[in-house]
Design a protein around this motif. Structure first.
Motif, short mmCIF file in Angstrom:
data_model
loop_
_atom_site.label_atom_id
_atom_site.label_comp_id
_atom_site.label_asym_id
_atom_site.label_seq_id
_atom_site.Cartn_x
_atom_site.Cartn_y
_atom_site.Cartn_z
N LEU A 66 0.83 -1.21 0.00
CA LEU A 66 0.00 0.00 0.00
C LEU A 66 0.86 1.26 0.00
O LEU A 66 0.40 2.34 -0.33
CB LEU A 66 -0.94 0.00 1.21
CG LEU A 66 -2.00 -1.10 1.21
CD1 LEU A 66 -2.81 -1.03 2.49
CD2 LEU A 66 -2.90 -0.98 -0.01
N GLU A 67 2.12 1.11 0.37
CA GLU A 67 3.09 2.22 0.36
C GLU A 67 4.02 2.05 -0.84
O GLU A 67 4.33 0.92 -1.21
CB GLU A 67 3.93 2.21 1.64
CG GLU A 67 3.13 2.37 2.90
CD GLU A 67 2.46 3.72 3.02
OE1 GLU A 67 3.08 4.73 2.59
OE2 GLU A 67 1.33 3.79 3.51
N PRO A 68 4.49 3.15 -1.42
CA PRO A 68 5.46 3.02 -2.53
C PRO A 68 6.71 2.27 -2.05
O PRO A 68 7.14 2.44 -0.91
CB PRO A 68 5.80 4.46 -2.90
CG PRO A 68 4.67 5.27 -2.38
CD PRO A 68 4.16 4.55 -1.16
N PHE A 69 7.25 1.45 -2.91
CA PHE A 69 8.47 0.72 -2.58
C PHE A 69 9.66 1.68 -2.63
O PHE A 69 9.71 2.57 -3.49
CB PHE A 69 8.73 -0.41 -3.59
CG PHE A 69 7.84 -1.60 -3.39
CD1 PHE A 69 8.12 -2.54 -2.41
CD2 PHE A 69 6.72 -1.79 -4.19
CE1 PHE A 69 7.32 -3.65 -2.23
CE2 PHE A 69 5.91 -2.89 -4.02
CZ PHE A 69 6.20 -3.83 -3.05
N ARG A 70 10.61 1.48 -1.73
CA ARG A 70 11.88 2.22 -1.82
C ARG A 70 12.63 1.68 -3.02
O ARG A 70 12.50 0.50 -3.35
CB ARG A 70 12.71 1.99 -0.56
CG ARG A 70 12.17 2.70 0.66
CD ARG A 70 12.96 2.44 1.93
NE ARG A 70 14.39 2.50 1.74
CZ ARG A 70 15.26 1.80 2.46
NH1 ARG A 70 14.85 0.98 3.38
NH2 ARG A 70 16.55 1.92 2.24
N GLN A 75 17.64 -0.18 -0.87
CA GLN A 75 17.50 -1.32 0.01
C GLN A 75 18.77 -2.17 0.02
O GLN A 75 19.21 -2.61 1.07
CB GLN A 75 16.31 -2.17 -0.41
CG GLN A 75 14.98 -1.52 -0.08
CD GLN A 75 13.83 -2.41 -0.40
OE1 GLN A 75 13.34 -2.40 -1.53
NE2 GLN A 75 13.39 -3.16 0.56
N VAL A 76 19.34 -2.38 -1.14
CA VAL A 76 20.54 -3.21 -1.24
C VAL A 76 21.74 -2.54 -0.58
O VAL A 76 22.51 -3.18 0.13
CB VAL A 76 20.85 -3.54 -2.72
CG1 VAL A 76 22.21 -4.22 -2.87
CG2 VAL A 76 19.76 -4.41 -3.30
N TYR A 77 21.88 -1.24 -0.80
CA TYR A 77 23.06 -0.54 -0.30
C TYR A 77 22.80 0.21 1.00
O TYR A 77 23.66 0.93 1.49
CB TYR A 77 23.60 0.41 -1.38
CG TYR A 77 24.08 -0.34 -2.58
CD1 TYR A 77 25.23 -1.14 -2.51
CD2 TYR A 77 23.39 -0.31 -3.76
CE1 TYR A 77 25.67 -1.87 -3.61
CE2 TYR A 77 23.82 -1.03 -4.88
CZ TYR A 77 24.95 -1.80 -4.79
OH TYR A 77 25.37 -2.52 -5.87
N GLY A 78 21.62 0.04 1.59
CA GLY A 78 21.34 0.56 2.91
C GLY A 78 21.20 2.06 3.02
O GLY A 78 21.41 2.62 4.09
N ARG A 79 20.83 2.72 1.95
CA ARG A 79 20.63 4.17 2.01
C ARG A 79 19.30 4.47 2.68
O ARG A 79 18.32 3.76 2.52
CB ARG A 79 20.65 4.77 0.62
CG ARG A 79 21.98 4.61 -0.06
CD ARG A 79 22.00 5.28 -1.41
NE ARG A 79 23.27 5.02 -2.03
CZ ARG A 79 23.43 4.69 -3.30
NH1 ARG A 79 22.40 4.59 -4.08
NH2 ARG A 79 24.61 4.46 -3.80
#
Length: 81
Positions: A66-70, A75-79
């Motif tokens: 329901l929320e936009p995906f980051r 996500q991979v690089y932890g930002r």
């Protein structure tokens, strides 16, 4: 008014090299429905979302939210957002 369901369906489908037609046949939907879902023009039913997730052997929340995906790179690089 229903809320938009965000998805990563196109990305996962491309990664797995699955055509819209093949996915549609596997989950009992029309291939155009898959396109509408990918473009955010149609929210899948719970039944259809679960069938799609099962097809890819992923949890439903990995494909739909329901929320936009980051962005995946965040996500991979932890930002942080």
């Amino acid at each position: 008014m229903s809320e938009q369901v965000h998805n990563r369906l196109a990305m996962v489908r491309a990664e797995r090299k699955v055509s819209r037609q093949r996915l549609a046949e596997a989950v009992g939907a029309h291939y155009q429905t898959i396109g509408y879902i990918e473009r955010g023009q149609y929210n899948p039913s719970l039944d259809l979302a679960l069938k799609i997730a099962n097809f890819f052997e992923l949890p439903v929340e990995a494909l739909f939210s329901l929320e936009p995906f980051r962005p995946l790179t965040d996500q991979v690089y932890g930002r942080n957002q």
